[in-house]
Design a protein around this motif. Structure first.
Motif, PDB file in Angstrom:
ATOM      1  N   VAL A  17       0.847  -1.205   0.000  1.00 36.70           N
ATOM      2  CA  VAL A  17       0.000   0.000   0.000  1.00 36.70           C
ATOM      3  C   VAL A  17       0.880   1.252   0.000  1.00 36.70           C
ATOM      4  O   VAL A  17       0.605   2.213  -0.728  1.00 36.70           O
ATOM      5  CB  VAL A  17      -0.988  -0.005   1.189  1.00 36.70           C
ATOM      6  N   HIS A  18       1.950   1.248   0.785  1.00 35.85           N
ATOM      7  CA  HIS A  18       2.855   2.409   0.829  1.00 35.85           C
ATOM      8  C   HIS A  18       3.456   2.691  -0.540  1.00 35.85           C
ATOM      9  O   HIS A  18       3.402   3.816  -1.044  1.00 35.85           O
ATOM     10  CB  HIS A  18       3.966   2.178   1.851  1.00 35.85           C
ATOM     11  N   GLY A  55      -6.350  10.085  -8.238  1.00 32.81           N
ATOM     12  CA  GLY A  55      -6.632  10.777  -6.977  1.00 32.81           C
ATOM     13  C   GLY A  55      -7.637  10.017  -6.137  1.00 32.81           C
ATOM     14  O   GLY A  55      -7.466   9.867  -4.919  1.00 32.81           O
ATOM     15  N   LEU A  56      -8.691   9.521  -6.776  1.00 29.46           N
ATOM     16  CA  LEU A  56      -9.680   8.727  -6.050  1.00 29.46           C
ATOM     17  C   LEU A  56      -9.084   7.409  -5.559  1.00 29.46           C
ATOM     18  O   LEU A  56      -9.413   6.941  -4.463  1.00 29.46           O
ATOM     19  CB  LEU A  56     -10.913   8.484  -6.920  1.00 29.46           C
ATOM     20  N   THR A  57      -8.192   6.834  -6.348  1.00 30.30           N
ATOM     21  CA  THR A  57      -7.528   5.594  -5.941  1.00 30.30           C
ATOM     22  C   THR A  57      -6.639   5.833  -4.723  1.00 30.30           C
ATOM     23  O   THR A  57      -6.648   5.043  -3.768  1.00 30.30           O
ATOM     24  CB  THR A  57      -6.698   5.017  -7.109  1.00 30.30           C
ATOM     25  N   VAL A  58      -5.879   6.930  -4.735  1.00 29.82           N
ATOM     26  CA  VAL A  58      -5.022   7.255  -3.587  1.00 29.82           C
ATOM     27  C   VAL A  58      -5.877   7.524  -2.353  1.00 29.82           C
ATOM     28  O   VAL A  58      -5.533   7.096  -1.247  1.00 29.82           O
ATOM     29  CB  VAL A  58      -4.090   8.440  -3.910  1.00 29.82           C
ATOM     30  N   ILE A  63      -7.615   5.686   2.957  1.00 30.70           N
ATOM     31  CA  ILE A  63      -8.669   5.294   3.900  1.00 30.70           C
ATOM     32  C   ILE A  63      -8.461   3.839   4.327  1.00 30.70           C
ATOM     33  O   ILE A  63      -8.544   3.515   5.521  1.00 30.70           O
ATOM     34  CB  ILE A  63     -10.067   5.526   3.295  1.00 30.70           C
ATOM     35  N   PHE A  64      -8.148   2.969   3.362  1.00 29.59           N
ATOM     36  CA  PHE A  64      -7.854   1.572   3.692  1.00 29.59           C
ATOM     37  C   PHE A  64      -6.677   1.514   4.673  1.00 29.59           C
ATOM     38  O   PHE A  64      -6.719   0.782   5.670  1.00 29.59           O
ATOM     39  CB  PHE A  64      -7.522   0.765   2.435  1.00 29.59           C
ATOM     40  N   TRP A  69      -4.295   0.267   9.938  1.00 28.85           N
ATOM     41  CA  TRP A  69      -3.503   0.530  11.134  1.00 28.85           C
ATOM     42  C   TRP A  69      -4.356   0.536  12.390  1.00 28.85           C
ATOM     43  O   TRP A  69      -3.915   0.093  13.452  1.00 28.85           O
ATOM     44  CB  TRP A  69      -2.758   1.864  11.023  1.00 28.85           C
ATOM     45  N   VAL A  70      -5.581   1.012  12.287  1.00 30.14           N
ATOM     46  CA  VAL A  70      -6.419   1.102  13.482  1.00 30.14           C
ATOM     47  C   VAL A  70      -6.977  -0.262  13.880  1.00 30.14           C
ATOM     48  O   VAL A  70      -7.013  -0.604  15.064  1.00 30.14           O
ATOM     49  CB  VAL A  70      -7.573   2.119  13.257  1.00 30.14           C
ATOM     50  N   PHE A  71      -7.388  -1.073  12.906  1.00 31.59           N
ATOM     51  CA  PHE A  71      -8.131  -2.290  13.234  1.00 31.59           C
ATOM     52  C   PHE A  71      -7.400  -3.608  12.975  1.00 31.59           C
ATOM     53  O   PHE A  71      -7.774  -4.634  13.544  1.00 31.59           O
ATOM     54  CB  PHE A  71      -9.458  -2.329  12.455  1.00 31.59           C
ATOM     55  N   ALA A  72      -6.358  -3.642  12.135  1.00 30.03           N
ATOM     56  CA  ALA A  72      -5.824  -4.936  11.730  1.00 30.03           C
ATOM     57  C   ALA A  72      -4.341  -5.146  12.011  1.00 30.03           C
ATOM     58  O   ALA A  72      -3.898  -6.281  12.121  1.00 30.03           O
ATOM     59  CB  ALA A  72      -6.074  -5.144  10.230  1.00 30.03           C
TER      60      ALA A  72
END
Length: 179
Positions: A17-18, A55-58, A63-64, A69-72
């Motif tokens: 993702v990075h 832009g929408l993909t980024v 968001i993913f 990081w918060v949940f997984a």
């Protein structure tokens, strides 16, 4: 390599993702700067269509990433020997990167809606002049500030790699971890 991060290395999902986001952001910068300077409607259209899609993909990847990081997953442990101020600056830069991406996407979407870009793209009508649309001005300022933030981020990564030689980039999938 594990899908999730370990104490000394980011997981495959975080790394992919990075780096995908990094490549897309570079493409967005090139497309956006060239679209702003385009002198024909055909050129502007050819640059705006992929700029909007990327832009929408980024935005979706960001968001993913936040949810990841918060949940997984959890980040690897901090590198040994990093001064506390440097750690706080690094954390701030990462949070600001997420904030900038969300703000850039928001102002881009607002510009397209207010400026009538999407109907023009869909119908083949000329792209409207966006110079006097407030979100477009904000988008431009944010983009330049974001480029400065990216320069800081990249500079810090290169500092760690070439000067500190502490294996920071290897945690992100480039090279082997130091022993």
């Amino acid at each position: 390599m594990s899908l999730k991060s370990t104490p000394d290395r980011y997981g495959t999902i975080a790394i992919v993702v990075h780096w995908v986001t990094a490549l897309l952001v570079l493409a967005l910068i090139v497309l956006g700067l060239n679209a702003a300077d385009a002198d024909t409607d055909a050129t502007k259209r050819a640059l705006l269509i992929p700029h909007i899609a990327l832009g929408l993909t980024v935005l979706a990847l960001t968001i993913f990433r936040i949810f990841w990081w918060v949940f997984a997953d959890r980040r690897p442990d901090e590198l040994a020997g990093i001064p506390p101020l440097q750690s706080r600056i690094a954390a701030t830069v990462h949070v600001l990167a997420y904030v900038f991406i969300i703000l850039l996407a928001s102002t881009g979407i607002a510009t397209n809606i207010i400026g009538g870009v999407i109907p023009a793209l869909a119908t083949g009508a000329p792209i409207p002049d966006l110079d006097d649309i407030a979100p477009r001005d904000i988008h431009g300022v944010l983009a330049r500030l974001f480029m400065a933030l990216l320069a800081i981020h990249i500079g810090a990564a290169l500092y760690h790699h070439f000067i500190r030689r502490d294996g920071l980039l290897s945690r992100m999938g480039i090279g082997k971890l130091p022993r």
